[in-house]
Design an enzyme around this catalytic site. Structure first.
Site: not given
Ligand code: IPM
Ligand code: MG
Length: 358
Positions: A250, A222, A139, A190, A246
């Site tokens: 999710d 993975d 990032y 990884k 990230d």
């Molecule tokens: C998160 C989001 C952010 C990230 C974006 C909005 C920059 O997806 O906080 O997970 O990728 O970190």
């Molecule tokens: Mg995110």
């Protein structure tokens, strides 16, 4: 007096933050010496100042003990150059405050067991903590950009880079988190392909000697993505890089079926923190009073625990959220048969009522 900076941001941000601020007022009424002010971030800040993170906001954030953030982003700002998109406001706060440790719990509330797309027997009792490195890795790594090669073709590039000390400090947070929970830590990398994460694995392994009470395991990313949907309860704490975190966070959030319920904390070495719901700005439902404010309210609880040294008040907020769910109140995102559908403000008021009646 502890200072809180409140950043409503974009989309549903202002609506959900308004409900969390009601809870902050309750906290103050309980005798905790806190005060708060509002600031601009994201698209809202861009519209007013031309920057998604005005200098003033960063100064306010640095001077605060904690930041409560709603959400940033929306289709309105997607055409903008990446350097001024709302997301840059968030990334700038993370790096500007050095918030390297991101704690993302994925908890399945028993009242919402049916909300998951996975079978209840796979997810019931799920309680995972993802510790994501937040200020390094691909990032932020340099060099980065898009360049034109000699043959005229363009090439995009980013850099995955972690120093030993960066790996070690996120490792310490993860081991300590695991120690306070069930004592199991899975480091996700990884290492079979990327040298950078081979070093990650090595540093985690060395660190483990300081935490004999924590059982460390390693997993390729993975496989981790697969194991999370196959048998998620095998995990207690997961520690991983910025980008893997990230993606996996999710995935883990979705296991619970209620991303609208999940808070997060981003901490620096001084205990300063930024607290925000895991879900985004949900522009499609913004301004309609439909958004679930519980993740933001639970973010206030995390703030009390991690930055304001008030774990008892944090526990009471979490209990109040549980009671509201027990009462059968649901925003549309977690609606189920037989429950009572409520809007954003009604849900916030119900949490407040539960707090006052306790
Ligand atoms: C998160 C989001 C952010 C990230 C974006 C909005 C920059 O997806 O906080 O997970 O990728 O970190
Ligand atoms: Mg995110």
């Amino acid at each position: 007096m502890k200072k809180i900076l409140v950043l409503p941001g974009d989309g549903i941000g202002p609506e959900i933050v308004a409900e969390a601020v009601k809870v902050l007022s309750w906290v103050r009424d309980q005798g905790l010496a806190i005060e708060w002010e509002e600031g601009l971030v994201g698209g809202a800040a861009y519209d007013e100042t031309g920057s998604p993170l005005p200098e003033e906001t960063l100064e306010q954030a640095k001077a605060a003990d904690a930041v409560l953030l709603g959400a940033v982003g929306g289709p309105k700002w997607e055409p903008l150059d990446i350097s001024v998109r709302p997301e840059k406001g968030l990334l700038g706060l993370r790096s500007g405050l050095n918030l390297f440790a991101n704690l993302r719990p994925a908890i399945l509330y028993p009242q919402l067991a049916e909300a998951s797309t996975l079978k209840p027997e796979v997810v019931s009792g799920l309680d995972i903590m993802i510790v994501r490195e937040l200020t390094g890795g691909i990032y932020f790594g340099q060099p980065r950009g898009v360049r034109t090669l000699e043959n005229g073709e363009r090439e995009g590039f980013n850099t995955l880079v972690y120093s030993e000390s960066e790996i070690e400090r996120i490792g310490r947070v993860a081991f300590e988190t695991a120690r306070r929970r069930n004592g199991r830590l899975c480091s996700v990398d990884k290492a079979n392909v990327l040298e950078c994460t081979e070093l990650w694995r090595e540093v985690m392994t060395v660190l483990a000697a300081n935490y004999p009470d924590v059982e460390l395991s390693h997993m390729y990313v993975d496989n981790a993505a697969m194991q999370l949907v196959r048998a998620p309860r095998q995990f207690d704490v997961i520690v991983t890089t910025n980008m893997f975190g990230d993606i996996l966070s999710d995935e883990a959030a979705m296991l619970t079926g209620s991303i609208g319920m999940l808070p997060s904390a981003s901490l620096n070495e001084k205990g300063q923190g930024m607290y925000e719901p895991i879900h985004g700005s949900a522009p499609d439902i913004a301004g309609k009073g439909l958004a679930n404010p519980l993740a933001t309210i639970l973010s206030v609880a995390m703030m009390l625990r991690h930055s304001l040294e008030a774990p008892k008040l944090a526990g009471r907020i979490e209990q109040a959220v549980g009671r509201v769910l027990d009462q059968g109140l649901r925003t549309p995102d977690i609606m189920q048969a037989g429950a009572k559908e409520v809007g954003t403000a009604e849900m916030g008021d119900a949490v407040l009522a539960a707090l006052l009646d306790n």
